[in-house]
Design a protein around this motif. Structure first.
Motif, short mmCIF file in Angstrom:
data_model
loop_
_atom_site.label_atom_id
_atom_site.label_comp_id
_atom_site.label_asym_id
_atom_site.label_seq_id
_atom_site.Cartn_x
_atom_site.Cartn_y
_atom_site.Cartn_z
N HIS A 291 51.04 44.71 31.62
CA HIS A 291 49.86 44.79 30.74
C HIS A 291 49.06 46.07 30.98
CE1 HIS A 291 49.95 40.12 30.40
NE2 HIS A 291 50.85 40.70 29.63
N GLU A 292 49.05 46.56 32.23
CA GLU A 292 48.28 47.76 32.55
C GLU A 292 49.10 49.04 32.49
OE1 GLU A 292 44.99 47.68 32.95
OE2 GLU A 292 45.10 45.52 32.54
N ASN B 125 43.02 42.52 43.95
CA ASN B 125 42.95 42.59 42.49
C ASN B 125 42.56 41.21 41.94
OD1 ASN B 125 43.89 42.37 39.70
ND2 ASN B 125 44.90 44.33 40.02
N GLU B 126 41.43 41.14 41.27
CA GLU B 126 40.90 39.84 40.86
C GLU B 126 41.81 39.09 39.90
OE1 GLU B 126 36.97 40.40 39.38
OE2 GLU B 126 36.13 40.93 41.35
N GLN B 127 42.50 39.83 39.03
CA GLN B 127 43.38 39.15 38.08
C GLN B 127 44.57 38.50 38.78
OE1 GLN B 127 44.30 41.24 34.39
NE2 GLN B 127 42.66 42.70 34.79
N ALA C 56 52.09 37.02 38.59
CA ALA C 56 50.85 37.69 38.20
C ALA C 56 50.97 39.20 38.38
CB ALA C 56 49.67 37.14 39.00
N LYS D 204 45.01 33.90 40.42
CA LYS D 204 46.21 33.06 40.28
C LYS D 204 46.67 32.55 41.65
CE LYS D 204 46.85 33.76 35.81
NZ LYS D 204 46.80 32.67 34.79
N ASP E 298 52.99 40.54 35.50
CA ASP E 298 52.13 40.57 34.31
C ASP E 298 51.22 41.79 34.35
OD1 ASP E 298 53.12 38.25 33.18
OD2 ASP E 298 51.55 36.96 34.01
N TYR E 299 50.61 42.03 35.49
CA TYR E 299 49.66 43.13 35.61
C TYR E 299 50.36 44.48 35.44
CZ TYR E 299 45.50 45.62 37.19
OH TYR E 299 44.40 46.44 37.24
#
Length: 441
Positions: free
Chosen positions: A331-332, A76-78, A324, A82, A327-328
């Motif tokens: 947020h998703e 996962n790039e996001q 991260a 990090k 967060d994902y």
């Protein structure tokens, strides 16, 4: 999509030794305990979100996620951005020195992620280590030695965790800790779910009546993964917790596979309205980067006051990755997605159960579910499951298997899995089961 799409963006590389080469090196250099799926296994060389790619560039939709690990998707790039940034800045110092990522992660877990009054976290490297630490903590706090575990649970490959593992094939040591009492799990194919769960509670009551003052904790998976996606009735763990509290016995929740949104709740114990005394976590928290942790309350944590450390536990790279990941997930909306799209998967499997006599049960919650297959006998059931896995792989779908008879199709995909891939997989599975019933499997 075509399930045998070629990954034209990444051409085949001469450096790939291919499945035969990998198997030969495993044969020469691995221990004989190491096995693999498939008669004709691919060499997996790349991953991208819900997809995996082999050495020939063929694309597979991954419905196993490395056994519940890459919940946010492969590479996962996001998240990996990090990880890479931290890897290039400060990779490791050990817990003896002061770094910020691990305390930020502990704070984040305590404020809005962990349930109830769970607040203190000890970081380590794996699920086995997290459960081992949780069991040690229970002994230190209660000053008792023994444990209760459910039959057919799986908790790890360390000494204490193997001792409370109830699946015979994973109890490799012939000299395990003898201070473990197993009780029936809340499932029996010969009983309805309510009766089986009630039998389990009564067995727990009998054990506590006889030797409750010697028992430090009971360790449980909210949903038994390797045991076959065993999902207790919603009242079960509330009664278990109430009984344990009468005897001062702690409840350890092994959320290694179930944690971080997979079941449609952040942690599976939330389905049952229970906050455990100690919770063990790993797998999805790192989305492929090794990390483990166990968490508890201020009161219980105060008992772990003897010197201890984990050389790699909570290292800056894994801690930043875990932040991260959290967060994902937030947020998703992955917790809600697991409930919604995972519910679509379970519904689809139950429709297939009505159509195909080979499926005898569908169990689970969210994106942690299984379909039990049954042939003429136990061996035929296991062989059937292997044949279905093989054909689904050839159609471009990676599915796991578990269960005490190795005859349960296991669906634990990345939580980012879109509904169209779920629907396409169900269609492929429908076709494979139809072929099997026609004797073409």
């Amino acid at each position: 999509m075509s399930n045998l799409n070629q990954d034209h963006g990444h051409s085949q590389q001469a450096s790939y030794i291919g499945p035969e080469g990998v198997l030969e090196k495993r044969k020469q250099y691995f221990f004989p305990c190491t096995h693999h799926f498939y008669r004709n296994p691919p060499q997996i060389v790349r991953g991208k979100m819900q997809y995996l790619y082999d050495e020939q560039g063929r694309e597979y939709v991954d419905f196993f996620a490395g056994v519940s690990v890459v919940a946010c998707g492969h590479c996962n790039e996001q998240i990996t951005a990090k990880t890479i940034e931290q890897l290039q800045t400060l990779q490791h110092t050990t817990t003896i020195y002061l770094t910020q990522p691990m305390v930020d992660l502990a704070e984040r877990l305590a404020n809005g992620v962990l349930p109830g009054s769970l607040k203190r976290t000890f970081f380590c490297n794996s699920g086995s280590e997290a459960n081992e630490g949780a069991m040690l903590l229970a002994r230190l706090h209660t000053k008792r030695r023994d444990f209760i575990a459910l039959e057919y649970g799986l908790h790890g490959r360390t000494y204490l965790t193997m001792g409370v593992t109830g699946i015979p094939m994973w109890r490799s040591d012939d000299h395990l800790d003898t201070g473990v009492t197993f009780i029936p799990r809340p499932y029996d194919p010969e009983l309805d779910d309510e009766t089986a769960a009630r039998r389990s509670v009564e067995a727990l009551r009998e054990v506590l009546d006889k030797k409750g003052d010697t028992i430090a904790a009971m360790i449980v998976e909210p949903i038994q993964g390797n045991g076959g996606m065993i999902t207790p009735p919603n009242w079960y763990f509330r009664e278990v917790k109430a009984l344990l509290e009468q005897y001062g016995v702690l409840l350890i929740a092994d959320e290694i596979q179930t944690g971080f949104g997979r079941t449609g709740k952040m942690f599976a114990m939330e389905h049952y309205g229970v906050v455990p005394d100690i919770m063990a976590m790993a797998k999805a928290l790192g989305n492929g980067v090794p990390i483990g942790a166990f968490a508890t309350t201020d009161e219980i944590a105060a008992s772990f006051n003897r010197p201890s450390a984990s050389t790699f536990g909570g290292n800056p790279m894994s801690a930043v990755t875990a932040l991260a990941v959290l967060d994902y997930i937030e947020h998703e909306g992955l917790v809600e997605r697991a409930e919604r799209v995972g519910g679509r998967l379970i519904k689809g499997l139950r429709i297939l159960q009505e159509k195909h006599q080979l499926i005898v049960d569908v169990r689970g919650k969210g994106f942690m579910c299984g379909a039990e297959l049954r042939g003429a006998d136990a061996q035929a059931s296991a062989d059937l499951t292997d044949a279905v896995l093989e054909q689904m792989k050839d159609l471009g779908y990676i599915i796991g298997k578990n269960g005490t008879g190795r005859n349960v199709l296991a669906f634990q995909p990345p939580i980012i899995m879109p509904s169209q891939d779920v629907d396409a997989m169900l269609k492929a599975l429908d076709d494979v089961l139809t072929a099997c019933e026609a004797g073409e499997c």
